[in-house]
Design a protein around this motif. Structure first.
Motif, PDB file in Angstrom:
ATOM      1  N   GLY A 228     -76.993 -18.522 -86.961  1.00  0.00           N
ATOM      2  CA  GLY A 228     -76.069 -17.969 -85.992  1.00  0.00           C
ATOM      3  C   GLY A 228     -74.665 -17.896 -86.558  1.00  0.00           C
ATOM      4  N   THR A 229     -73.701 -17.570 -85.700  1.00  0.00           N
ATOM      5  CA  THR A 229     -72.299 -17.459 -86.096  1.00  0.00           C
ATOM      6  C   THR A 229     -71.532 -18.654 -85.567  1.00  0.00           C
ATOM      7  N   TYR A 230     -70.860 -19.377 -86.481  1.00  0.00           N
ATOM      8  CA  TYR A 230     -70.184 -20.613 -86.108  1.00  0.00           C
ATOM      9  C   TYR A 230     -68.813 -20.701 -86.775  1.00  0.00           C
TER      10      TYR A 230
ATOM     11  N   ASN B 218     -77.283 -32.016 -74.746  1.00  0.00           N
ATOM     12  CA  ASN B 218     -78.283 -31.236 -75.475  1.00  0.00           C
ATOM     13  C   ASN B 218     -77.764 -29.831 -75.729  1.00  0.00           C
ATOM     14  N   ASN B 219     -78.015 -29.318 -76.901  1.00  0.00           N
ATOM     15  CA  ASN B 219     -77.740 -27.916 -77.219  1.00  0.00           C
ATOM     16  C   ASN B 219     -78.962 -27.378 -77.947  1.00  0.00           C
ATOM     17  N   ILE B 220     -79.671 -26.468 -77.292  1.00  0.00           N
ATOM     18  CA  ILE B 220     -80.983 -26.032 -77.763  1.00  0.00           C
ATOM     19  C   ILE B 220     -80.949 -24.549 -78.068  1.00  0.00           C
ATOM     20  N   VAL B 221     -81.453 -24.172 -79.239  1.00  0.00           N
ATOM     21  CA  VAL B 221     -81.556 -22.768 -79.610  1.00  0.00           C
ATOM     22  C   VAL B 221     -82.502 -22.059 -78.649  1.00  0.00           C
ATOM     23  N   ALA B 222     -82.060 -20.926 -78.122  1.00  0.00           N
ATOM     24  CA  ALA B 222     -82.865 -20.146 -77.184  1.00  0.00           C
ATOM     25  C   ALA B 222     -82.818 -18.682 -77.624  1.00  0.00           C
ATOM     26  N   GLY B 223     -83.775 -18.288 -78.426  1.00  0.00           N
ATOM     27  CA  GLY B 223     -83.747 -16.937 -78.979  1.00  0.00           C
ATOM     28  C   GLY B 223     -82.544 -16.767 -79.888  1.00  0.00           C
ATOM     29  N   ASP B 224     -81.735 -15.740 -79.647  1.00  0.00           N
ATOM     30  CA  ASP B 224     -80.517 -15.526 -80.428  1.00  0.00           C
ATOM     31  C   ASP B 224     -79.305 -16.212 -79.808  1.00  0.00           C
ATOM     32  N   GLY B 225     -79.509 -16.922 -78.718  1.00  0.00           N
ATOM     33  CA  GLY B 225     -78.430 -17.670 -78.092  1.00  0.00           C
ATOM     34  C   GLY B 225     -78.766 -19.149 -78.071  1.00  0.00           C
ATOM     35  N   SER B 226     -78.126 -19.887 -77.160  1.00  0.00           N
ATOM     36  CA  SER B 226     -78.418 -21.307 -77.034  1.00  0.00           C
ATOM     37  C   SER B 226     -78.100 -21.766 -75.617  1.00  0.00           C
ATOM     38  N   VAL B 227     -78.703 -22.879 -75.236  1.00  0.00           N
ATOM     39  CA  VAL B 227     -78.501 -23.464 -73.921  1.00  0.00           C
ATOM     40  C   VAL B 227     -77.987 -24.887 -74.095  1.00  0.00           C
ATOM     41  N   ALA B 228     -76.914 -25.218 -73.393  1.00  0.00           N
ATOM     42  CA  ALA B 228     -76.389 -26.584 -73.391  1.00  0.00           C
ATOM     43  C   ALA B 228     -76.685 -27.206 -72.029  1.00  0.00           C
ATOM     44  N   VAL B 229     -77.337 -28.358 -72.033  1.00  0.00           N
ATOM     45  CA  VAL B 229     -77.637 -29.083 -70.807  1.00  0.00           C
ATOM     46  C   VAL B 229     -77.071 -30.494 -70.967  1.00  0.00           C
ATOM     47  N   ASN B 230     -76.047 -30.804 -70.177  1.00  0.00           N
ATOM     48  CA  ASN B 230     -75.385 -32.104 -70.251  1.00  0.00           C
ATOM     49  C   ASN B 230     -75.501 -32.792 -68.900  1.00  0.00           C
TER      50      ASN B 230
ATOM     51  N   ASP C 101     -73.971 -30.280 -66.083  1.00  0.00           N
ATOM     52  CA  ASP C 101     -73.231 -29.171 -66.712  1.00  0.00           C
ATOM     53  C   ASP C 101     -74.219 -28.366 -67.546  1.00  0.00           C
ATOM     54  N   ILE C 102     -74.454 -27.130 -67.140  1.00  0.00           N
ATOM     55  CA  ILE C 102     -75.430 -26.270 -67.815  1.00  0.00           C
ATOM     56  C   ILE C 102     -74.736 -24.980 -68.237  1.00  0.00           C
ATOM     57  N   LYS C 103     -74.874 -24.633 -69.512  1.00  0.00           N
ATOM     58  CA  LYS C 103     -74.258 -23.410 -70.023  1.00  0.00           C
ATOM     59  C   LYS C 103     -75.266 -22.637 -70.867  1.00  0.00           C
ATOM     60  N   TYR C 104     -75.177 -21.307 -70.784  1.00  0.00           N
ATOM     61  CA  TYR C 104     -75.972 -20.442 -71.645  1.00  0.00           C
ATOM     62  C   TYR C 104     -75.025 -19.614 -72.496  1.00  0.00           C
ATOM     63  N   TYR C 105     -75.149 -19.775 -73.812  1.00  0.00           N
ATOM     64  CA  TYR C 105     -74.343 -19.022 -74.758  1.00  0.00           C
ATOM     65  C   TYR C 105     -75.175 -17.841 -75.250  1.00  0.00           C
ATOM     66  N   ALA C 106     -74.854 -16.673 -74.732  1.00  0.00           N
ATOM     67  CA  ALA C 106     -75.634 -15.490 -75.082  1.00  0.00           C
ATOM     68  C   ALA C 106     -75.289 -15.004 -76.478  1.00  0.00           C
ATOM     69  N   ALA C 107     -76.225 -14.308 -77.092  1.00  0.00           N
ATOM     70  CA  ALA C 107     -75.941 -13.664 -78.371  1.00  0.00           C
ATOM     71  C   ALA C 107     -74.866 -12.599 -78.165  1.00  0.00           C
ATOM     72  N   GLN C 108     -74.049 -12.379 -79.177  1.00  0.00           N
ATOM     73  CA  GLN C 108     -72.964 -11.413 -79.055  1.00  0.00           C
ATOM     74  C   GLN C 108     -73.493 -10.020 -78.751  1.00  0.00           C
ATOM     75  N   ILE C 109     -72.789  -9.362 -77.823  1.00  0.00           N
ATOM     76  CA  ILE C 109     -73.124  -7.981 -77.461  1.00  0.00           C
ATOM     77  C   ILE C 109     -71.937  -7.110 -77.838  1.00  0.00           C
ATOM     78  N   HIS C 110     -72.069  -6.333 -78.918  1.00  0.00           N
ATOM     79  CA  HIS C 110     -70.982  -5.495 -79.421  1.00  0.00           C
ATOM     80  C   HIS C 110     -69.710  -6.324 -79.657  1.00  0.00           C
TER      81      HIS C 110
END
Length: 818
Positions: A71-73, A382-394, A426-435
């Motif tokens: 991914g991009t970091y 927790n930060n888990i890879v989910a396809g091209d994005g990731s999910v954080a569950v704290n 605290d739950i977050k979904y970091y989507a893959a970049q769109i354009h």
């Protein structure tokens, strides 16, 4: 609503697990770190904050990080005596990246995680953010972690002696400032004047402060900003290391120590720390030793985690245990020496209090009248890879137990006994970049239960509340322009219990009563839901690599706290009878604009803000007495405006590359615009407890190799200036003006090395208020303790700490190198 949250959490975890089954092949990052003369730099630290990954370069400057989620970091490279380098890197199956570090000591590429969707360079964030790194914490002395940041422009603290400090950001504090520990909100009894922050100062590696509404990410209670206390990071892969720290301060005889050990092997890491500090009563040239400002604090923390190609998971435990004296400022009318309470109730009124002896003033023993504050925390991140994005569950659980022992005749019976349990999510979904757009969606909040019925004094009722807030935020880079925006909706369901009391037949103190004939109804049952919409939009434009401009517009939200809407009683240790009121949520509209300028030898910034708050809640004194020997205060609301700014400049002249001349100045004005169309009177036209204008000038030398066996030395001298504060809320004697003053501070320290250049220890000596100036901080609660208008000295209240010389020793432990 709570069932919906649980279902959403379960759905998110299932989705993350399902997506993780098809994780792409892991990536690898490697390269070489060199200086500007192309020499390899051994010992440089390479970190990826979003993944909690890090490593150290070997003797040839080589590094590698394996088994990374692709991914991009943002990648950060740090080394002592060099400015950090930050790059955004797309990590593929095998990515090679070299770095060059500049020996310029001016920092221009700091990375922050607070208030952001992902790790972001501070110069690209439109929000006003400051960072306090580990080097700053080592080169400055303090008695608690909040005091460590009060010299940062725009940040101050309400204090009750050396070990109790509550952060104030641009004139706003209490439940308007949200304190985080490693990104998770810190929940205690934040509404109380004399309630500090329950965090081990030795376990804080760095601090990030957002100055302005941060409700978008964190919800209610972040209306003024956020203070994120970030603990010791995991050790680099393949290492076991630690340190032992010793601390001594002469003014109050503070003795502090901390021992830490951590290790990382094959992606599994662990950290353990034990700390303790204690002090006797502090002293100043006016009051001598100030009775009952002593304390004893013990802290334990443990962390375990795993970092793999699917992401990371981390479990943290912390324990904070503090015994804290409760000063009341009472003095003998003839000698002006401090006295102590030995009787309860009417007996205390009709009997003269004895004078505190010199032996007792010099004792570390905690008196009968004291606070016992305990805070326990368990956090699963927790930060888990989910396809091209990731999910954080704290997920987190915190238990805060605050007992105030105010009965000298019953030493084991707490007057105030508050027991707060908080369940946080605290739950977050970091989507893959769109354009090129980075999009983060999430939902967070908490469920709280506070029980108050085990004491004898009931200033607030037992209550429960549930918070929930979904949000979405996005950002994108357009070359020189970075933009970000977001929106959130918060809801807080609040319920407090009714409470009736009768006298306890054994002690005579009040006790809860559930029968049909109570002697007193203290609280009535109350239920309400507070809600509000918040949003933020901002941009940063880089005219060049040297100069950039930031602008941000945001709306904040804060629901009233328990004391503001329900308080009804005497708060032990404050000499205040507190009354709540029927209040509405606060909403703020804040505009920020700032300019940053950075070159190799000069850096500076200037920032301005304007903040309009509707339903601004404040505490005002009433011209009535409900309980003898106690002032009466009641919460009210008004329309308020706060405005001001900060300016900073750091001159690092060539060829004196080791010299820094740093200057800063901050100012905030608070205006009461009245309510209901009625203009505030002259005695009420300013908001209460606004810090005065504050400036600092520091001349500091940072020497990479000051002498044989020495490295990374520093020496500094500092002038700290506070202007007179005349803009006060003087109605009914709520607040009084405070004279200005100037403090002289200094410090010197260095690493001591062995023949191979390995650091064996670090020693520092600090001197604060070297001129032993007698002063009262405008935000010190002790300024109002036991005022004597007829005092022959012409003074009232208690003064702040006098001259304080401190010594700090840190011994690193190297058990296993990478």
């Amino acid at each position: 609503m709570r069932i919906k949250v649980l279902l959403l959490t379960l759905f998110t975890l299932v989705y993350a697990w399902h997506s993780a089954r098809a994780i792409p092949a892991p990536g690898r990052l490697n390269g070489i770190v060199r200086d500007n003369e192309n020499n390899p730099l051994p010992g440089a630290i390479i970190e990826i904050p979003d993944l909690k990954r890090g490593t150290v370069t070997d003797s040839l400057g080589n590094y590698h990080l394996d088994n990374l989620p692709r991914g991009t970091y943002v990648v950060v490279v740090n080394m002592i005596s060099f400015s950090s380098v930050t790059r955004t890197i797309n990590i593929t199956q095998d990515t090679h990246q070299n770095f060059k570090l500049d020996e310029s000591a001016i920092e221009s590429h700091e990375v922050v995680v607070t208030g952001q969707s992902k790790a972001t360079e501070i110069r690209k964030s439109p929000e006003p953010i400051v960072t306090i790194n580990n080097q700053y914490l080592k080169e400055n002395e303090s008695t608690n972690i909040i005091d460590a940041i009060t010299n940062i422009p725009g940040i101050k603290a309400v204090t009750t002696g050396p070990n109790i400090s509550k952060p104030i950001i641009r004139g706003l504090g209490y439940n308007r400032v949200l304190t985080l520990y490693d990104g998770m909100r810190q929940e205690g009894q934040q509404w109380g004047d004399e309630h500090g922050i329950e965090v081990d100062q030795y376990n804080v590696d760095r601090i990030e402060v957002v100055k302005g509404p941060s409700s978008l990410i964190y919800g209610s209670d972040a209306l003024a900003g956020v203070v994120n206390l970030i603990p010791t990071p995991p050790a680099p892969e393949g290492t076991i290391k630690g340190n032992i720290t010793g601390d001594y301060q002469g003014n109050n005889g503070l003795l502090g120590g901390s021992a830490m050990l951590e290790g990382t092997q094959n992606g599994i890491y662990w950290i353990g720390r034990v700390s303790h500090k204690e002090a006797k009563d502090y002293q100043n040239p006016i009051d001598g030793r100030v009775y009952n400002t002593r304390f004893k604090e013990t802290d334990i923390s443990a962390t375990a985690g795993i970092k793999k190609k699917w992401g990371f998971s981390q479990l943290q435990f912390t324990m904070f245990d503090d015994l804290q004296g409760i000063p009341d400022g009472s003095r003998d009318s003839a000698t002006r020496k401090f006295t102590r309470q030995i009787y309860d109730g009417n007996l205390d009124t009709f009997n003269k209090r004895p004078i505190v002896s010199n032996n007792e003033l010099n004792s570390y023993a905690i008196p009968v009248l004291h606070q016992h504050v305990q805070h326990y925390r368990a956090m699963l991140s927790n930060n888990i890879v989910a396809g091209d994005g990731s999910v954080a569950v704290n997920l987190g659980f915190e238990r805060s137990v605050r007992q105030e022992f105010s009965h000298p005749g019953y030493s084991t019976l707490p007057g105030l006994d508050l027991q707060l349990n908080s369940f946080l999510y605290d739950i977050k979904y970091y989507a893959a970049q769109i354009h090129g757009w980075e999009i983060t969606t999430g939902i967070n909040g908490m469920y709280q239960v506070n029980t108050v019925t085990k004491g004898t004094d009931f200033v607030i009722p037992s209550y429960n509340q549930f918070d929930i807030g979904p949000f979405v935020m996005t950002k994108k880079n357009f070359g020189k322009l970075d933009v970000s925006a977001g929106v959130r909706y918060d809801s807080r369901s609040f319920n407090n219990d009714a409470l009736n009391t009768i006298p306890n037949p054994a002690t005579g103190f009040d006790m809860p009563y559930t029968g049909s004939n109570p002697s007193d109804t203290v609280f009535n049952k109350y239920a309400h839901t507070f809600s509000g919409l918040t949003y933020s939009a901002g941009l940063t434009y880089a005219f060049s690599s040297k100069i950039s401009i930031k602008a941000n517009f945001s709306r904040g939200f804060r629901a009233p706290n328990i004391a503001e809407i329900s308080a009804n009683g005497v708060h032990p240790g404050t000499n205040i009878y507190q009354i709540g009121a029927n209040l509405q949520p606060e909403f703020s509209l804040q505009e920020d604009i700032g300019i940053d300028y950075t070159t190799r030898h000069v850096s500076g910034s200037i920032a301005f803000f304007n903040n309009n708050i509707s339903n601004y809640i404040y505490n005002r004194r009433l011209d009535t007495v409900i309980v003898p020997d106690n002032q009466t205060f009641k919460f009210s609301a008004t329309q308020a405006q706060l405005y001001g700014g900060e300016i900073m400049i750091d001159i690092h002249p060539h060829p004196l590359d080791w010299l820094h001349f740093e200057n800063s100045f901050s100012v905030v004005y608070g205006v009461n615009n009245g309510s209901g169309g009625v203009k505030a009177s002259d005695s009420e036209k300013y908001l209460p407890f606004i810090p005065p204008p504050h400036g600092i000038s520091e001349l500091r030398a940072n020497l990479k190799k000051p002498a044989k066996w020495l490295a990374n030395g520093f020496a500094k001298v500092q002038l700290e200036y506070y202007a007179r504060q005349n803009h006060v809320f003087s109605a009914y004697g709520t607040e009084t003006p405070t004279p200005g003053y100037t403090l002289l501070n200094a410090g010197i320290g260095t690493d001591i090395t062995n023949r191979k250049g390995v650091v064996t220890c670090n020693i520092s000596v600090f001197g604060n208020n070297l001129a032993d100036v007698a002063y009262q901080d405008h935000l010190s609660r002790l300024k109002y303790f036991e005022p004597y208008p007829t005092d022959p000295r012409g003074r009232s209240g208690i003064y702040n700490m006098g001259r304080n010389i401190g010594v700090k020793l840190e011994i690193p432990l190297y058990v296993k190198h990478a």
